[in-house]
Design a protein around this motif. Structure first.
Motif, PDB file in Angstrom:
ATOM      1  N   GLU B 324       0.833  -1.215   0.000  1.00  0.00           N
ATOM      2  CA  GLU B 324       0.000   0.000   0.000  1.00  0.00           C
ATOM      3  C   GLU B 324       0.863   1.258   0.000  1.00  0.00           C
ATOM      4  OE1 GLU B 324      -2.592  -0.894   3.290  1.00  0.00           O
ATOM      5  OE2 GLU B 324      -3.520  -2.511   2.094  1.00  0.00           O
ATOM      6  N   ILE B 325       1.950   1.213   0.751  1.00  0.00           N
ATOM      7  CA  ILE B 325       2.859   2.369   0.737  1.00  0.00           C
ATOM      8  C   ILE B 325       3.442   2.571  -0.666  1.00  0.00           C
ATOM      9  CG2 ILE B 325       5.049   3.279   1.632  1.00  0.00           C
ATOM     10  CD1 ILE B 325       4.393   1.738   4.282  1.00  0.00           C
ATOM     11  N   SER B 326       3.806   1.479  -1.294  1.00  0.00           N
ATOM     12  CA  SER B 326       4.406   1.591  -2.639  1.00  0.00           C
ATOM     13  C   SER B 326       3.437   2.250  -3.614  1.00  0.00           C
ATOM     14  CB  SER B 326       4.820   0.216  -3.156  1.00  0.00           C
ATOM     15  OG  SER B 326       3.704  -0.494  -3.663  1.00  0.00           O
ATOM     16  N   GLN B 327       2.148   2.099  -3.380  1.00  0.00           N
ATOM     17  CA  GLN B 327       1.153   2.704  -4.270  1.00  0.00           C
ATOM     18  C   GLN B 327       1.139   4.224  -4.098  1.00  0.00           C
ATOM     19  OE1 GLN B 327       1.052  -0.055  -6.030  1.00  0.00           O
ATOM     20  NE2 GLN B 327      -1.101   0.344  -6.519  1.00  0.00           N
ATOM     21  N   LYS B 328       1.523   4.659  -2.888  1.00  0.00           N
ATOM     22  CA  LYS B 328       1.548   6.114  -2.630  1.00  0.00           C
ATOM     23  C   LYS B 328       2.908   6.707  -3.002  1.00  0.00           C
ATOM     24  CE  LYS B 328       0.484   5.535   1.763  1.00  0.00           C
ATOM     25  NZ  LYS B 328       0.255   5.828   3.189  1.00  0.00           N
ATOM     26  N   PRO B 348      15.264  -5.378  -5.244  1.00  0.00           N
ATOM     27  CA  PRO B 348      14.792  -4.037  -5.594  1.00  0.00           C
ATOM     28  C   PRO B 348      13.454  -4.104  -6.316  1.00  0.00           C
ATOM     29  CG  PRO B 348      17.093  -4.325  -6.277  1.00  0.00           C
ATOM     30  CD  PRO B 348      16.621  -5.637  -5.746  1.00  0.00           C
ATOM     31  N   GLY B 349      12.484  -3.309  -5.882  1.00  0.00           N
ATOM     32  CA  GLY B 349      11.191  -3.249  -6.577  1.00  0.00           C
ATOM     33  C   GLY B 349      10.119  -4.115  -5.942  1.00  0.00           C
ATOM     34  N   LEU B 350      10.509  -5.068  -5.115  1.00  0.00           N
ATOM     35  CA  LEU B 350       9.498  -5.920  -4.482  1.00  0.00           C
ATOM     36  C   LEU B 350       8.961  -5.249  -3.213  1.00  0.00           C
ATOM     37  CD1 LEU B 350      10.952  -9.553  -4.704  1.00  0.00           C
ATOM     38  CD2 LEU B 350       9.510  -8.320  -6.341  1.00  0.00           C
ATOM     39  N   THR B 351       7.673  -5.353  -3.034  1.00  0.00           N
ATOM     40  CA  THR B 351       7.067  -4.887  -1.771  1.00  0.00           C
ATOM     41  C   THR B 351       5.950  -5.845  -1.335  1.00  0.00           C
ATOM     42  OG1 THR B 351       5.442  -3.506  -2.947  1.00  0.00           O
ATOM     43  CG2 THR B 351       7.490  -2.437  -2.208  1.00  0.00           C
ATOM     44  N   LYS B 352       5.146  -6.297  -2.296  1.00  0.00           N
ATOM     45  CA  LYS B 352       3.963  -7.079  -1.940  1.00  0.00           C
ATOM     46  C   LYS B 352       4.324  -8.487  -1.509  1.00  0.00           C
ATOM     47  CE  LYS B 352      -0.483  -8.112  -4.169  1.00  0.00           C
ATOM     48  NZ  LYS B 352      -1.140  -7.823  -5.467  1.00  0.00           N
ATOM     49  N   ASN B 353       5.246  -9.094  -2.207  1.00  0.00           N
ATOM     50  CA  ASN B 353       5.685 -10.452  -1.889  1.00  0.00           C
ATOM     51  C   ASN B 353       7.198 -10.486  -1.940  1.00  0.00           C
ATOM     52  OD1 ASN B 353       3.096 -12.066  -1.957  1.00  0.00           O
ATOM     53  ND2 ASN B 353       3.037 -11.115  -3.989  1.00  0.00           N
TER      54      ASN B 353
END
Ligand SMILES: Cc1ncc(COP(=O)(O)O)c(C=O)c1O
Ligand SMILES: Cc1ncc(COP(=O)(O)O)c(C=O)c1O
Lengths: 383, 383
Positions: B324-328, B348-353
């Motif tokens: 959710e943070i990455s979406q902001k 690098p680039g992963l947040t959700k999984n």
């Protein structure tokens, strides 16, 4: 639990080798840069820190530039990949280009690993006969004869032809251009095993007429092994470098990735020095050094086999004067005497026939080697 | 000549990694002994100084004792050989045991290299379905079902069955003993890919019922790669370790020799420490550390997938709060924040999984990791 752990841990290498003539080793001594790279990149899959899915595509560190720009230029090949060694490169070619039961023609001086690679790929091998002692040459005529035999026996040309350039026994450089023309005239793809050439001497796959080349990092490119290079022409790249259908970044013959650690970083570290030493003018000095030592040892009654004058640092000697001494003493005397002088490279127990390499040793140390042979022969013949 | 040599030479690895959670890397960090061994044995074919024709037979350094005594005991295998990695070990088994066109059954969590090895050996693969999220388990029932499907479709059992133990995505440990009984009841040889087990946790091929095991030196044995181990039972050794008819000391699937340099010496150097860390009581601490971090992160709203409670240091998280943070912000924020704290391992680039490994990191540093996640979530949710 019966494991004696005290045997393992750090172990010293205490082979005296101020002067190293071991043909397996002279071209693989690390540069200071490679030694430094080992410390920097030795841990885990260090080069994979920023990997996007394929070793050769990694931009940090600059593996991409090395594999896709520097090495193709250096080898004169359309495509290059890193392998775990020359033998692994040869197997990848045989396994992808040939089908089980196919025939491959190889020079009679081929390294055992070429034969074992063919056996692993379940191929039949036809060896090109070499000329008799002392030259052991691979001639165009005999190469043509081997191809004809396969055609006659199987009804079609061999699926692959291989030449060891130079071979690992005599350091002979066959007429590769003539052989490649012959091979191609017969519609056969051509693999040059350059394990003793690439990283030592000028080498250009296109000029030689090679469709594939194999090189050895730990043997001739001052890299810490196991590591090698595989060069492939545009024509055969879609076969040898075919990608997995399920894992689109992964090349099947490379099992996805090969040198996934420090080995590739040591090859990159040594590359500027390797590039330099393989220039024609520097290689010429190495050839002169080999010829000089050959002449010194022949003066002592040894006989250099293979090409003469010799064109490579790897040389095979028949050493009757030393053999005769061994008959009076024991067969380890030469090894002991050399070891006492910190000269490494003649296998323990050999006296009558042995091979040595002068690569990178330099004239001064070769002088010490020549003197050592002289002293040893004198010492034992005085007894 | 257009090669820009200045790009090559020694290159620094400047990945900040005071704390390393990269699953590829935690088990491959070198011991001080291995680091020392790299310097000692890095040059050329160093281990071949006193070779009589086969790597595993070398007595000085003590490779023979390591390969023929220590490792078989450590792995619970009749025969062990050194390979260039786990994938090379798997390919050697598949290529020797199966014929082109045969079927191999593998768990649906299998590593890509198992699939690519099967493709290289030109086998057909039947994947065992895993259970749905969040567990992704490989059950006995689904394993049996896959075997039955192959039997039904081809009229005979698969030629080989493989289990990834644990798998490299979720760190799940399937019921390997039950699966090995099932596999053997069907007359199928059984290969356990222990790339994430061997060198980290107690592992005994015989107890698990494995005919073959593959391990990874650079992943889990604190060795400098590429290097791996291959274990084979007495029954299958004559096939997998078959020797060349023309070169009687050379094993065909190994192309004669594999780890012909420093890599084997780093494995030997780390072995006493690796042996120690894989003892049940030490492994249990690693499992507790993994569970502890899992609980901390779940408190922050992340969700650990796979076995729960977890039984391995490799864990997969679904991290909706971070996504959710990455979406902001942007999808690299997590990587940047971790890098600023010298915590390496989330791509690098992963947040959700993402997956991480806690192996060898220790509770204190894992505390810093837990705090880092807490701070980062707080910081961005305050904006
Ligand atoms: C002529 C030749 N080719 C190939 C090889 C094998 O090289 P690698 O260890 O890189 O497979 C050798 C090794 O001695 C050799 O002498
Ligand atoms: C489960 C698993 N098996 C095998 C491998 C490959 O290991 P190696 O590099 O030794 O071939 C990996 C590498 O990530 C893995 O995760």
């Amino acid at each position: 639990m019966s494991i004696n752990l005290s045997k393992f841990g750090f172990i010293k290498r205490d082979t005296p080798r101020d002067i190293n003539l071991d043909p397996l080793q002279t071209g693989g001594v690390l540069t200071p840069e490679a030694r430094h790279a080992l410390q920097e990149w030795g841990d885990e899959y260090s080069v994979c820190d920023y990997c996007g899915g394929a070793l050769d595509e990694i931009k940090t560190p600059p593996i991409y530039d090395f594999v896709h720009k520097a090495l193709p230029e250096f080898l004169g090949c359309d495509h290059v990949r890193i392998t775990n060694g020359a033998r692994e490169a040869k197997f990848a070619v045989m396994h992808s280009i040939c089908k089980e039961g196919d025939w491959v023609v190889m020079d009679g001086n081929a390294h055992y690993s070429s034969l074992v690679a063919a056996q692993r790929a379940r191929l039949n091998v036809k060896l090109v006969e070499k000329t008799p002692a002392p030259e052991y040459k691979i001639t165009l005529e005999k190469y043509a004869q081997a191809i004809e035999e396969v055609k006659r026996e199987t009804g079609r040309p061999p699926a692959l032809a291989l030449l060891t350039y130079p071979d690992g026994n005599y350091g002979n450089l066959a007429d590769v251009k003539a052989i490649s023309r012959l091979v191609h005239d017969n519609g056969i793809p051509f693999l040059v095993n350059g394990a003793y050439a690439i990283g030592r001497m000028p080498f250009n796959a296109k000029e030689l007429g090679a469709d594939f080349v194999a090189g050895s990092g730990h043997k001739s490119m001052s890299a810490s092994g196991p590591i090698g290079v595989l060069g492939v022409s545009e024509e055969y790249a879609p076969i040898v470098l075919e990608k997995s259908k399920t894992h689109k970044t992964k090349e099947i013959e490379l099992l996805g990735c090969t040198a996934r650690g420090a080995t590739i970083m040591t090859m990159i570290a040594s590359f500027p020095a390797v590039y330099e030493r393989a220039r024609p003018e520097n290689w010429q000095k190495e050839v002169e050094n080999a010829r000089w030592l050959s002449a010194q040892l022949e003066n002592l009654g040894l006989r250099q086999m293979g090409d003469k004058p010799h064109n490579h640092d790897l040389m095979f000697f028949e050493a009757m004067p030393l053999y005769e001494i061994s008959q009076k003493t024991d067969r380890y005397f030469l090894y002991r005497e050399m070891k006492a002088r910190s000269i490494h490279g003649i296998k323990p127990g050999l006296t009558k026939n042995f091979k040595i390499s002068t690569f990178g040793v330099g004239r001064e140390k070769l002088g010490i080697v020549a003197d050592a042979f002289k002293e040893i022969i004198k010492k034992y013949n005085a007894c």
